[in-house]
Write an enzyme that holds these catalytic residues in place. Sequence first.
Site, PDB file in Angstrom:
ATOM      1  N   ASP A  51       9.276  14.555 -31.349  1.00  0.00           N
ATOM      2  CA  ASP A  51       8.307  13.795 -30.577  1.00  0.00           C
ATOM      3  C   ASP A  51       7.020  14.558 -30.313  1.00  0.00           C
ATOM      4  O   ASP A  51       7.001  15.767 -30.301  1.00  0.00           O
ATOM      5  CB  ASP A  51       8.870  13.441 -29.196  1.00  0.00           C
ATOM      6  CG  ASP A  51       9.936  12.383 -29.292  1.00  0.00           C
ATOM      7  OD1 ASP A  51       9.962  11.676 -30.297  1.00  0.00           O
ATOM      8  OD2 ASP A  51      10.727  12.309 -28.351  1.00  0.00           O
TER       9      ASP A  51
ATOM     10  N   GLU B 245       0.828  -1.214   0.000  1.00  0.00           N
ATOM     11  CA  GLU B 245       0.000   0.000   0.000  1.00  0.00           C
ATOM     12  C   GLU B 245       0.858   1.258   0.000  1.00  0.00           C
ATOM     13  O   GLU B 245       0.334   2.363   0.102  1.00  0.00           O
ATOM     14  CB  GLU B 245      -0.947   0.008   1.211  1.00  0.00           C
ATOM     15  CG  GLU B 245      -1.759  -1.259   1.388  1.00  0.00           C
ATOM     16  CD  GLU B 245      -2.458  -1.705   0.108  1.00  0.00           C
ATOM     17  OE1 GLU B 245      -3.149  -0.880  -0.506  1.00  0.00           O
ATOM     18  OE2 GLU B 245      -2.292  -2.882  -0.270  1.00  0.00           O
TER      19      GLU B 245
END
Length: 226
Positions: free
Chosen positions: A169, A116
């Site tokens: 890009d 967690e």
Amino acid sequence: MRFDVITLFPEMFSALTESGVSRRANVANLYQLTLWNPRDFTRDKHRTVDDRPYGGGPGMVMLYQPLKETLCAIEAELTQKPHVVYLSPQGQPLTQRKVVQLLEHANLTLLCGRYEGIDERLIASSVDEEISIGDFVVSGGELPAMMLMDAMIRLIPGALGHAQSAEQDSFSDGLLDCPHYTRPEVVDGLDVPAVLLEGHHAKIEAWRHAQKLARTQQRRPDLILG
Ligand code: 4G3
């Protein structure tokens, strides 16, 4: 550029060092990657790295002490304190701008949580920024850390061949990329936009820019307004 990564699964990082652009950049010493397993910094015989959460509830939380001692061992190898990044869904969203900003740090330490997550007190005492690669959860911070490193590595000068280019890009100009085509000219009855076959370079550039704008407006209007 030196990356230090704190992870219970160091073997996962061969994905970065054994393939493609990130492998070649590593071989060329454009970056250095050192992996640290917090299990090696435990003191009990079971080499415990996690425990149950105070307050109850499902899952486990990574212990403060092994992580802190790992960080101290990293600092002992460096002449300056590293910039410490924790990858978690609670972090600030990663953007291309943030990727470029992080390249300013010569020493980056990436902390990968499992279960967690980690004891909040380690975030408070030792983490400089908490970053998320997107609004979803995966089983550990390792894949997010590798995505962040890959995004940085390909921007290091010399990492991309001149056939590829970071300038072309998506996001280098804040827009999505234009469509790309290669041989043959017709496949399954589908052809290539005529402008790309005519060799008029100014017209091609104008077409590509218009495509980027149209796609961004269509698919990600938040990038234009936001
Ligand atoms: C910490 C990062 C780590 C807390 C990590 C889960 C997604 C991302 C983890 C936690 C992760 C992300 C490990 N999943 N979006 N999993 O960057 O709840």
